[in-house]
Design an enzyme around this catalytic site. Sequence first.
Site, short mmCIF file in Angstrom:
data_model
loop_
_atom_site.label_atom_id
_atom_site.label_comp_id
_atom_site.label_asym_id
_atom_site.label_seq_id
_atom_site.Cartn_x
_atom_site.Cartn_y
_atom_site.Cartn_z
N GLU A 291 -21.55 -1.57 -15.55
CA GLU A 291 -22.01 -0.24 -15.96
C GLU A 291 -22.00 -0.05 -17.47
OE1 GLU A 291 -19.61 2.51 -13.64
OE2 GLU A 291 -21.01 2.36 -11.97
N GLU B 244 -23.12 -1.71 -6.00
CA GLU B 244 -22.15 -0.66 -5.64
C GLU B 244 -22.90 0.48 -4.97
OE1 GLU B 244 -19.50 0.97 -8.56
OE2 GLU B 244 -19.20 -0.97 -9.51
C1 BGP Z 1 -18.29 2.92 -10.57
C2 BGP Z 1 -17.35 1.85 -10.99
C3 BGP Z 1 -16.36 1.43 -9.98
C4 BGP Z 1 -15.99 2.46 -8.96
C5 BGP Z 1 -17.08 3.42 -8.56
C6 BGP Z 1 -16.64 4.63 -7.81
O1 BGP Z 1 -18.61 3.69 -11.67
O2 BGP Z 1 -18.04 0.70 -11.41
O3 BGP Z 1 -15.34 0.80 -10.66
O4 BGP Z 1 -14.77 2.99 -9.14
O5 BGP Z 1 -17.83 3.85 -9.65
O6 BGP Z 1 -16.13 5.60 -8.68
P1 BGP Z 1 -14.76 6.31 -8.44
O7 BGP Z 1 -13.78 5.25 -8.23
O8 BGP Z 1 -14.53 7.07 -9.68
O9 BGP Z 1 -14.97 7.17 -7.27
#
Ligand code: BGP
Length: 474
Positions: free
Chosen positions: A179, A373
Site C-alpha cells: 500500500e 487483500e
Molecule cells: C490494509 C493493510 C493490512 C490490513 C488491512 C485491514 O490497509 O495492508 O495490513 O490490516 O488493511 O485493515 P485493518 O486491519 O485496519 O482493519
Amino acid sequence: MREKRFPEGFLWGGATAANQYEGGWNEGGRGASIADVLTGGSVSKERRLTPPAPVEGEFYPNHEATDFYHHWKEDIALFAEMGFKMYRFSISWSRVFPNGDESCPNEEGLKFYDQVIDELRKYNIEPLITISHYENPLHLSLEYGGWKNRRLIDFYLNFAKVLFERYKGKVKYWLTFNEINMLTQPFGAVFCAGMLDPADNNEQARFQAMHHQLVASALATKMAHEIDASYKLGCMLAYHNGYPYTCRPEDVLFAQQHGQLHNSIAGDVHVRGAYPGFAWRYFDEHGISLERKPEDDEILKQGTVDFFTISYYSSCCVSAAEDGERTAGNGAENIKNPHLKTSDWGWQIDALGLRYVLNQIYDRYQIPIMIVENGLGAVDEVSEDGKIHDPYRIDYMRQHVEQMKEAIYDGVDLIGYTCWGCTDLVSASTGEMKKRYGLIYVDKHDDGSGDFARKKKDSFFWYRDVIRSNGEEL
Ligand code: BGP
C-alpha cells in the site's frame, strides 16, 4: 465463445503481514520494528506510539500477534486443507536485519522463512512475498527519521538482495511495498514510512518518502530481474474508489482528481515508469518540492513492475463541497454513500465497486492484476456449539468473488485473489483483535488473554469449496 468463469490456474489463497501475525517479536535475534512500539487501540481510541522502546505496563498487540512464529506448520497445513494455491505474507525486515542498516543478515531470522517457504512448497502453495509491509526496523526511524531520508533506499536494497538471492528457484512472485499510496494520507507517515515524529506528517515529507520508495522499488525490480529473469515483481496499492457524491460536474471532476492523487500517481510511476502530468500540477499547487537525483528518471523507467495488485475493502463518496455525512474507510474517512451498507467499523461494502475498479485498472495499464487483500473485519463469537458461524463474511466474500468473475468476463486479466487475514490477526489501524478477518479463528483477545488455539470458521469450509470448484460453487 468466451465464458464467465475463472481461468485454469487461478491463484486462490490468503494474505497476512508479519507484524500483525507473526509475533515472536524478540526471539531469534529479531530487532524491534515500528509496530512493536504501537499500543493497542480501538475504534474510538487511536493507537499510540511509544518510541524509543516499549513501555512497561502498556499493551503491544503486535508483540505476540497471533503467533505464526510458533504455529507456522499448523497454519500452513490449514491453508493447504482449504486448497490454497498461493499464500501472501511479508518478511519482517527486523528479523533479517535487526537494525536495518547492518551489512550482514541475521541467519537465524532467515532460517525461519526458509522453513515457511519449504513447507509451502511441500503443499504446492506458491508464495507471494511482500518485502515491506508496515514494519520498518525501529532503528531506521530513530537514527535516520524513516523514509524521508534517501539512505533508506540502500538499506532496503540490501535486504531485498538477500531475499532475491536466497529464494531463487523457490519463490516467483514479489511485492516491493505494501500500500505505497497510503503515503498520500496521514495514515501512511508511520505505517509506510516509519516517520514517527508528528512534525513529519505533512505532504512534503510523505511525498518525499514515497519518491524514495518508488526509486527503491524500481531498483529492486531491476535487480530481481537480473538475479532471476523468471521473477515477477508487483506493486501494491490500497485502491481508493471514490464516487462523485452528486452529478454536479464539480463533484465528478473532484472524484477524478481524488483517484489521480490517491491511486494513479503511485500506479503510473510503478507501471509506466514516470510521474503523470497531474502529479506535477498537484505538487506545484501544494508547495511540494521533491528532492530528486538526476538519475532518478532513468531508474523509474527501467524498474517497471510485471503485475498490479490491490487491497480492496470498500468504496466511498467524495465531493468538491465536502458536504454529506462521513464514515470510515481504509486509511481515511470520507462521505457516506446512502446506497451501501457498512461493516461494524463503518467501512462501506461495495462488491460492484470491485468490478468497476478492476476494469479501471486494466483499462489504464493492461497488465495482470491480483487482488491481494479483501475481506470483512467483524466481531466473531464462538457459539454454544463450539463453532464460529460467520455468514456475514461468507456473504461479503461471495459478492466480491461474483464481481471478480464478471470482471474477468469483461476482459480483465485477473490472475489471483488472496483474501485478507486468512487467519485472525491484529488490525493495523486500530490494533484490535476484536476486528477479525480470518477464516480461521485464533483464541487471542484485546486484553491479551487467549491460548492461540486455532478453530475453523464456517467461512473456512465455504472458501475450501470455492477453491475446489475454481469459483463455480459460491
Ligand atoms: C490494509 C493493510 C493490512 C490490513 C488491512 C485491514 O490497509 O495492508 O495490513 O490490516 O488493511 O485493515 P485493518 O486491519 O485496519 O482493519
